[in-house]
Motif scaffolding. Structure first.
Motif, PDB file in Angstrom:
ATOM      1  N   TYR A 146       0.829  -1.200   0.000  1.00 26.48           N
ATOM      2  CA  TYR A 146       0.000   0.000   0.000  1.00 26.48           C
ATOM      3  C   TYR A 146       0.865   1.253   0.000  1.00 26.48           C
ATOM      4  CZ  TYR A 146      -3.740  -3.197   1.133  1.00 26.48           C
ATOM      5  OH  TYR A 146      -4.632  -4.230   1.084  1.00 26.48           O
ATOM      6  N   ILE A 147       0.511   2.182  -0.852  1.00 26.31           N
ATOM      7  CA  ILE A 147       1.108   3.514  -0.770  1.00 26.31           C
ATOM      8  C   ILE A 147       0.036   4.444  -0.224  1.00 26.31           C
ATOM      9  CG2 ILE A 147       2.051   5.463  -2.069  1.00 26.31           C
ATOM     10  CD1 ILE A 147       3.287   3.476  -4.012  1.00 26.31           C
ATOM     11  N   ARG A 148       0.352   5.029   0.934  1.00 20.48           N
ATOM     12  CA  ARG A 148      -0.609   5.888   1.614  1.00 20.48           C
ATOM     13  C   ARG A 148      -0.095   7.321   1.598  1.00 20.48           C
ATOM     14  NH1 ARG A 148      -5.359   4.113   2.449  1.00 20.48           N
ATOM     15  NH2 ARG A 148      -5.528   5.366   4.346  1.00 20.48           N
ATOM     16  N   PHE A 149      -0.997   8.282   1.615  1.00 22.50           N
ATOM     17  CA  PHE A 149      -0.554   9.678   1.676  1.00 22.50           C
ATOM     18  C   PHE A 149      -0.053  10.010   3.089  1.00 22.50           C
ATOM     19  CE2 PHE A 149      -2.010  14.308   2.112  1.00 22.50           C
ATOM     20  CZ  PHE A 149      -0.761  14.785   1.778  1.00 22.50           C
ATOM     21  N   ALA A 150      -0.935  10.041   4.064  1.00 23.01           N
ATOM     22  CA  ALA A 150      -0.537  10.470   5.414  1.00 23.01           C
ATOM     23  C   ALA A 150      -0.866   9.433   6.488  1.00 23.01           C
ATOM     24  CB  ALA A 150      -1.212  11.800   5.750  1.00 23.01           C
ATOM     25  N   PRO A 163       0.381  -4.546   8.293  1.00 24.69           N
ATOM     26  CA  PRO A 163       1.704  -4.401   8.903  1.00 24.69           C
ATOM     27  C   PRO A 163       2.542  -3.319   8.226  1.00 24.69           C
ATOM     28  CG  PRO A 163       1.306  -6.674   8.168  1.00 24.69           C
ATOM     29  CD  PRO A 163       0.127  -5.873   7.748  1.00 24.69           C
ATOM     30  N   ALA A 164       3.434  -2.728   9.003  1.00 29.50           N
ATOM     31  CA  ALA A 164       4.224  -1.589   8.523  1.00 29.50           C
ATOM     32  C   ALA A 164       5.105  -1.944   7.322  1.00 29.50           C
ATOM     33  CB  ALA A 164       5.089  -1.052   9.657  1.00 29.50           C
ATOM     34  N   ASP A 165       5.535  -3.219   7.212  1.00 29.75           N
ATOM     35  CA  ASP A 165       6.425  -3.572   6.095  1.00 29.75           C
ATOM     36  C   ASP A 165       5.679  -3.783   4.786  1.00 29.75           C
ATOM     37  OD1 ASP A 165       5.181  -5.931   6.701  1.00 29.75           O
ATOM     38  OD2 ASP A 165       7.011  -7.144   6.735  1.00 29.75           O
ATOM     39  N   ARG A 166       4.372  -3.584   4.809  1.00 31.99           N
ATOM     40  CA  ARG A 166       3.621  -3.677   3.564  1.00 31.99           C
ATOM     41  C   ARG A 166       2.999  -2.348   3.147  1.00 31.99           C
ATOM     42  NH1 ARG A 166      -0.694  -6.867   2.893  1.00 31.99           N
ATOM     43  NH2 ARG A 166      -1.041  -7.779   4.940  1.00 31.99           N
ATOM     44  N   PHE A 183      10.339   0.391  -4.040  1.00 29.95           N
ATOM     45  CA  PHE A 183      10.288  -0.548  -2.918  1.00 29.95           C
ATOM     46  C   PHE A 183       9.322  -1.694  -3.225  1.00 29.95           C
ATOM     47  CE2 PHE A 183       7.994  -1.815   0.981  1.00 29.95           C
ATOM     48  CZ  PHE A 183       9.029  -2.447   1.648  1.00 29.95           C
ATOM     49  N   PHE A 184       8.170  -1.352  -3.765  1.00 28.92           N
ATOM     50  CA  PHE A 184       7.159  -2.381  -3.998  1.00 28.92           C
ATOM     51  C   PHE A 184       7.460  -3.230  -5.226  1.00 28.92           C
ATOM     52  CE2 PHE A 184       4.548   0.399  -1.227  1.00 28.92           C
ATOM     53  CZ  PHE A 184       4.371  -0.541  -0.220  1.00 28.92           C
TER      54      PHE A 184
END
Ligand code: TXA
Ligand code: MG
Length: 317
Positions: free
Chosen positions: A248-252, A259-262, A285-286
């Motif tokens: 996942y790419i999140r804005f904020a 989990p944080a590593d995804r 990264f992805f």
């Protein structure tokens, strides 16, 4: 001991010597890293196209270090263009001008116009001041891939295809320059980028037109699938909580149950400049193997957010 073929460092004297000899050097800029060669040397320019596997119809940007050099390469510079140059150079702004004959046709893919900018990075400005020719430099990535924002990104993909990588650290802007054309009475943004539409309109005191990515673009850089990472990217889709192969790419705001590593949060404080800095590294990264798909969240469509959303849309193809 390094297994890499292309050395990486901060030696601008070496970089200048290589460029004088027709070789290719990756240069840091505030936007993205460029793959630079002598813009006045047709053989060097041809080797840039070859190293990137870039089609000859996609023209290159010419980089200079001082606005006083402009008249050597362009003619009939419009007053509005000069106003933007005076305000925003060095900076993430590329302007189109009618070219002079000294600029090889290969640089402009046969167009009458040449794209010019002064990049804002101390190492590259110092390098440009050592040489007596301008540098043509597309982004230092294989054609069609995401632009590099660190020296290591360049090495990972173009190692052995260039002679030196000037390491200027991570790019401070992280998005390619905004390209503006003055062919018509109303200025036109051909590529949204590191300088916002709002900043340009404020400076000119008028609205400008802009084109979004399309499959039959006026500027090849606007091709809809031009920023393809290797993985499937979808925009604003609902999270799929049970699968570990989705990033996942999140804005904020991070997703609470992932989990944080995804997931990569582009800017925890919701700052569009910071989000821009981190965007291309997030896409890279992805691309690492365990992910099959990336679900990216669009950012607010204002300021640099327009360019971020444009790149996300292109990555989603
Ligand atoms: O920030 C940037 O602009 C970076 C750094 C290295 O300066 N460079 C960059 O270059 O992004 P490149 O080649 O990846 O993208 C430049 C785009 C091309 O896609 C091309 O379509 C457009 O600029 N371009 C160049 N010359 C043009 C011209 N004469 N007319 C229309 N578009 C032009
Ligand atoms: Mg590019």
């Amino acid at each position: 001991m390094s297994d890499f073929l292309t050395p990486l460092g901060t030696n601008i004297d070496l970089a200048a010597d290589l460029l004088r000899n027709g070789k290719l050097v990756a240069i840091p800029t505030e936007t993205v890293y460029g793959l630079a060669g002598n813009a006045l040397d047709t053989a060097a320019v041809a080797s840039i196209f070859a190293a990137k596997a870039r089609p000859a119809f996609d023209p290159l940007i010419v980089h200079i270090s001082n606005i006083a050099q402009l008249p050597m390469y362009v003619q009939d510079a419009p007053e509005k263009a000069l106003r933007l140059a005076a305000l925003f150079w060095p900076g993430p702004l590329t302007l189109l001008f009618k070219k002079k004959a000294i600029i090889p046709d290969l640089v402009t893919s046969g167009h009458e116009t040449v794209a010019v900018r002064i990049p804002n990075h101390p190492l590259t400005l110092a390098l440009l001041n050592l040489i007596d020719f301008p540098l043509s430099a597309p982004s230092a990535n294989p054609f069609g891939y995401v632009s590099p924002t660190t020296a290591q990104h360049v090495r990972n993909q173009l190692d052995g295809k260039l002679d030196y990588i000037l390491d200027g650290g991570p790019c401070s802007v992280g998005l390619e320059s905004t390209i503006v054309s003055f062919e018509h009475a109303t200025p036109k943004v051909l590529r949204l980028g590191g300088l916002s539409l709002e900043a340009i309109e404020d400076a000119l005191g008028e609205k400008v037109t802009h084109q979004l990515s399309s499959s039959s673009p006026q500027a090849p850089g606007m091709l809809v699938s031009h920023y393809n990472p290797r993985k499937k990217v979808v925009l604003d889709a609902a999270p799929e909580t049970d699968s570990t192969h989705i990033g996942y790419i999140r804005f904020a705001a991070p997703l609470a149950h992932v989990p944080a590593d995804r997931q990569v949060v582009l800017s925890p404080s919701g700052n569009l400049f910071e989000a821009a800095q981190n965007l291309f590294a997030a896409l890279r990264f992805f691309d690492s193997n365990r992910f099959e798909k990336v679900i990216a969240q669009r950012v607010p469509n204002e300021g640099l957010g327009r360019a971020i959303n444009d790149r996300l849309a292109r990555a989603a193809g």
